[in-house]
Structure formats: structure tokens, C-alpha cells
Scaffold this active site. Structure first.
Site, PDB file in Angstrom:
ATOM      1  N   TRP A 193       5.662 -10.358   0.846  1.00 39.94           N
ATOM      2  CA  TRP A 193       5.191  -9.761   1.973  1.00 39.94           C
ATOM      3  C   TRP A 193       5.833 -10.215   3.190  1.00 39.94           C
ATOM      4  O   TRP A 193       6.014 -11.499   3.292  1.00 39.94           O
ATOM      5  CB  TRP A 193       3.636  -9.956   2.124  1.00 39.94           C
ATOM      6  CG  TRP A 193       3.135  -9.011   3.132  1.00 39.94           C
ATOM      7  CD1 TRP A 193       2.472  -7.630   2.876  1.00 39.94           C
ATOM      8  CD2 TRP A 193       2.819  -9.292   4.557  1.00 39.94           C
ATOM      9  NE1 TRP A 193       2.223  -7.201   3.799  1.00 39.94           N
ATOM     10  CE2 TRP A 193       2.434  -8.202   5.309  1.00 39.94           C
ATOM     11  CE3 TRP A 193       3.099 -10.298   5.247  1.00 39.94           C
ATOM     12  CZ2 TRP A 193       1.966  -8.042   6.460  1.00 39.94           C
ATOM     13  CZ3 TRP A 193       2.721 -10.262   6.645  1.00 39.94           C
ATOM     14  CH2 TRP A 193       2.194  -9.079   7.304  1.00 39.94           C
ATOM     15  N   ASP A 219       0.761  -1.433   0.124  1.00 40.06           N
ATOM     16  CA  ASP A 219      -0.019  -0.215   0.095  1.00 40.06           C
ATOM     17  C   ASP A 219       0.734   1.405   0.064  1.00 40.06           C
ATOM     18  O   ASP A 219       1.796   1.462   0.818  1.00 40.06           O
ATOM     19  CB  ASP A 219      -0.921   0.185   1.317  1.00 40.06           C
ATOM     20  CG  ASP A 219      -1.573  -1.427   1.741  1.00 40.06           C
ATOM     21  OD1 ASP A 219      -1.552  -2.281   0.657  1.00 40.06           O
ATOM     22  OD2 ASP A 219      -2.131  -1.336   2.610  1.00 40.06           O
ATOM     23  N   GLU A 227     -10.414  -2.560   4.780  1.00 41.91           N
ATOM     24  CA  GLU A 227      -8.971  -2.016   4.777  1.00 41.91           C
ATOM     25  C   GLU A 227      -8.903  -0.826   4.329  1.00 41.91           C
ATOM     26  O   GLU A 227      -9.731  -0.263   3.084  1.00 41.91           O
ATOM     27  CB  GLU A 227      -8.183  -2.983   4.093  1.00 41.91           C
ATOM     28  CG  GLU A 227      -8.078  -4.502   4.731  1.00 41.91           C
ATOM     29  CD  GLU A 227      -7.064  -5.203   4.086  1.00 41.91           C
ATOM     30  OE1 GLU A 227      -6.003  -5.793   5.024  1.00 41.91           O
ATOM     31  OE2 GLU A 227      -7.072  -5.361   2.844  1.00 41.91           O
TER      32      GLU A 227
END
Ligand code: FRU
Length: 440
Positions: A41, A17, A206
Site C-alpha cells: 500500500w 478497493d 469504510e
């Protein structure tokens, strides 16, 4: 120092993000979710890049990294504001209650907890990770309005008389929820209200982002598991008109929504106000596979968000548009920053760009990346816009691993990550097309 042009991407390894996007002291700051050790990640840091024009980005290294008990397993997403010349960052600190023994970057069965933290800086470059962090909202306890694990992504903005914060969370019974807080000093936050989504709208929300435009108030957010077609990336970024009342922090949401991008790769978009007061948005383009095994994650072209007649437009930011002004006759002549193809498309016409196909059937634009997406058949390969309001002009921005199609100047945008485009263009267009690249 590493530099990017137009599309900001991981300086190596992993990004997701956009975070803390802000125009501060004459420059744009973009932070981003970053795992600096591998192109996957993992424990989240905030990477940092700076730009004067939203086009040329200079990487600044890592701004935030885990130091505290509350953020020992990651500095999750958040936002930035400026007050009295200081930059304030808000983010979610993650602590695993139990880590995976074989991979300390993962937490089995969501056994983690989330707190909200703040850190500030006098120049937007230096952050005191050891002494500068403050927990502003502790882990949600019994009876609190949010989930102890899944409450995150603080977006802060200045209202008329106070500062406001929205957090994404879940109701716990399969719906998404927004939590609203208020503060007079950016440090002490009071919970004011929550707004629940309806069923079928994702079960955890989110990266909420709320803002006002001339044409209306907009909520962008990324509901998890909103798609039910069995394909990868069930979570998608959507947007809708909203009506927010500061006194009570009530928010009325529209019954209908748009996808921020109809290529279904864009996620977790964040907005800020640019130097001229436009609302500019950047989103993370998810990639199923690291490029050259080296980096994964790239940001979209900055897009200006506007509302007209109840429709939310995402237009190419003028700084980008102005840059693609050198006419060329083939992609082989393009600058390394890529090229733009502009055309009008009639019904049943098509264009193939390096193996990626775009065509029109009636009032819809379709795209097909089957030839340029490797072995990733568990992802979506074919795409379609909603019905267009009239006419069909396309501006297609092509980079090595990303194609962004702006339909009718942002009425809809459809962008796809691609692998292995070639330089060929095949057209079946009565009006032909024009190709541009950036100034040498
Ligand atoms: C969205 C997200 C956020 C979270 C971050 C962690 O992609 O899951 O909700 O803060 O990524 O990297």
C-alpha cells in the site's frame, strides 16, 4: 494491453478497493485503489479496467493520480455515476499534514486530512487530472459531523428526486457513523443527516454502499476493528437490511448483520447495476504476501446480491456461471482461468482441493487453509459458515490464489486467498463431484 479473465487483479504491484464500478455506455468500468510503484500500500492512484461481460478485463492504465493540494497524498476510494452521457467520479482526496520522513507514502499517527472531490469525463476513459477536479466537500472543520481525517469513500446514487451520497466516518468516541448528503446537480452537495452505529460495531466505517433490491434495501460497509480475536484483519465487510428515507436521509439499520463473505479476506466491496438491472458486487480479496513478489490484491468473482425472506444472498454472476461449462476429470486439465467443483455434501463428508480442506459438520460448512497459507499463522486459518437453512450444495471456484465457495447458490459465500495449491482433489463424498472449466 494487459488482460485478466474472471478475477481482476493488479496489473503489477498493489491494488485494494474496487472503485467507481459502473456500467457505462455498454461497458463495465472498474477502477481500483492502486499503488503503481511496489506491491505494498502507498500513495493511492485509481487504476482502471474495462470489460464487456464482467469476465474479460482490459487494463487501461491509471485514471486518477494526485495533482491537487487536497489529493496530494492520495486519491482514496469512491464511486461513479452517469448523467447526461457523462461519467462522474467521486473520491476522497488525502493530504498529509506530516509525512514519515523515511517513507513519504505513509503518515504517522493519522496526521492527515480528507476532502471529497469530483471529476467527470465524456467517454469514461479520459480524465483531466490537472484541470478537471473539483472539491465538493472540504475537510471537516470544528463542529462538522465528520472527522477531519477519517471521512471518506463517497458512494453516490440516484434517488427519486435527487442525487444522494453516503460517506463513512467515526463519531470520535469509538463508533462508526454514516453521513448523508443530497444534490440536485451532482456538484453542490448539502449535508442532511448522520446515522451512528452502536458500540462494538467497529469504530470507523469504510466504504459504505447502499442500494435497493426487490426483496429489500441493503447497506454494505466495512467497519474497522470489528473483530476481537487478535488475528490479522480486524476490519471486516458486513451487510444488513436497511430502511432509508430520502426526505430526511434517515436510515434505520437492522440489529443483525451478515458477513459479506465468511472467509474473512474480502473487504471494501462495491456494487453497481449490471446491464440487466441486477445488483452486482465485487470485493477486494486481501493478501498477506505479494504473489511471486510481483502483485498483491485480487478481486472476487462478481456476485449478484439478492434479498429473500430477510436474508442477503451473494450468487455467482450468471456470466461466470455460464462460462464454466466444459466438464473435465481433473484440475490438471483446467484452463488457466481455473475450474469449478460442484457437489452435494452430507454431514461428516469432506473434500480436499490442492491442500485446502472443506468439510461439513451438522448444518455448517468448515474450511481450513492451514496447508496452503505459508507462514501466515497470525491470520485466520479456519472458517465456518452460520447454520445453513437446509441442504448443502457447494460450487467451488478455484483459481491459483483464490478459492470461492458458494454454499446453496449464495446463501453464504466463503472465500480464501491461498498460496501453493497443488492439482490434487481428495474426496469423501457419497455423491462424488463434478469438475468444470471454461470453454477453451
Ligand atoms: C479501505 C480503505 C478506504 C480508503 C482506501 C485507501 O480498504 O481504507 O477506506 O479509501 O482503502 O486505500
Amino acid at each position: 494491453m494487459k488482460r485478466d479473465k474472471i478475477h481482476l487483479k493488479a496489473p503489477g504491484n498493489w491494488i485494494n478497493d474496487p472503485n467507481g464500478f459502473i456500467y457505462y455506455k455498454g461497458r463495465y468500468h472498474m477502477f481500483y485503489q492502486h499503488f503503481p510503484c511496489a506491491p505494498v500500500w502507498g500513495t493511492m492512484h485509481w487504476g482502471h479496467a474495462v470489460s464487456e461481460d464482467l469476465i474479460h478485463w482490459e487494463h487501461q492504465g491509471i485514471a486518477l493520480f494526485p495533482t491537487k493540494y487536497e489529493d496530494q497524498n492520495g486519491c482514496f476510494s469512491g464511486s461513479a455515476v452517469e448523467c447526461g452521457g457523462r461519467m462522474y467520479l467521486y473520491y476522497t482526496g488525502i493530504r498529509y499534514r506530516q509525512a514519515d520522513r523515511e517513507n513519504i507514502h505513509f503518515c504517522p499517527d493519522d496526521r492527515f486530512e480528507a476532502s471529497q472531490l469530483m471529476i467527470s469525463s465524456g467517454d469514461g476513459i479520459h480524465f483531466d487530472n490537472f484541470r478537471g477536479k473539483t472539491v465538493i466537500i472540504p475537510v471537516m472543520g470544528e463542529g462538522a459531523p465528520g472527522d477531519p481525517a477519517h471521512t471518506r469513500d463517497p458512494k453516490v446514487w440516484r434517488g427519486r428526486d435527487a442525487w444522494y451520497m453516503v460517506l463513512g466516518t467515526t463519531t470520535g468516541d469509538g463508533r462508526g457513523r454514516l453521513l448523508f448528503y443530497r444534490s440536485l446537480n451532482l456538484r453542490d452537495w448539502t449535508y442532511v443527516n448522520c446515522v451512528d452505529g452502536s458500540r462494538g460495531f467497529g469504530d470507523m466505517w469504510e466504504c459504505p454502499d447502499y442500494f435497493e433490491t426487490k426483496g429489500g434495501q441493503v447497506l454494505l460497509f466495512s467497519p474497522m476493528r470489528i473483530m476481537r480475536d487478535g488475528k490479522k484483519d480486524a476490519s471486516q465487510n458486513i451487510c444488513m437490511l436497511a430502511d432509508f428515507m430520502e426526505e430526511t436521509c434517515e436510515m434505520r439499520l437492522s440489529d443483525t448483520y451478515q458477513f459479506v463473505d465468511y472467509g474473512m479476506d474480502l473487504y471494501a466491496a462495491q456494487t453497481t447495476e449490471d446491464a440487466k438491472g441486477r445488483r452486482v458486487m465485487v470485493g477486494w480479496m486481501r493478501m498477506p504476501e505479494a504473489v511471486d513478489g510481483e502483485w498483491s490484491g485480487i478481486f472476487s468473482i462478481p456476485r449478484v446480491v439478492e434479498v429473500q425472506d430477510g436474508h442477503i444472498y451473494f450468487r455467482v454472476h450468471p456470466n461466470v456461471d455460464n462460462l464454466f461449462c466444459r466438464r473435465i476429470s481433473s484440475p490438471a486439465e483446467a484452463d488457466s482461468a481455473g475450474y469449478k467443483v460442484s457437489l452435494d455434501m452430507e454431514d461428516k463428508e469432506s473434500i480436499g482441493i490442492g491442500g485446502y480442506w472443506i468439510f461439513r459438520r451438522g448444518c455448517h460448512i468448515f474450511a481450513d487453509r492451514s496447508n496452503v497459507f505459508g507462514r501466515h499463522t497470525d491470520y485466520r486459518l479456519q472458517f465456518m459458515t452460520p447454520e445453513l437453512r437446509g441442504g448443502c450444495h457447494l460450487d467451488i471456484y478455484v483459481d491459483r490464489n483464490l478459492i470461492e465457495i458458494f454454499v446453496n447458490h449464495g446463501e453464504y459465500v466463503l472465500s480464501n486467498v491461498v498460496y501453493g495449491l497443488d492439482d490434487g482433489i481428495q474426496t469423501d463424498l457419497a455423491g462424488g463431484c463434478e469438475i468444470y472449466t471454461v470453454e477453451a
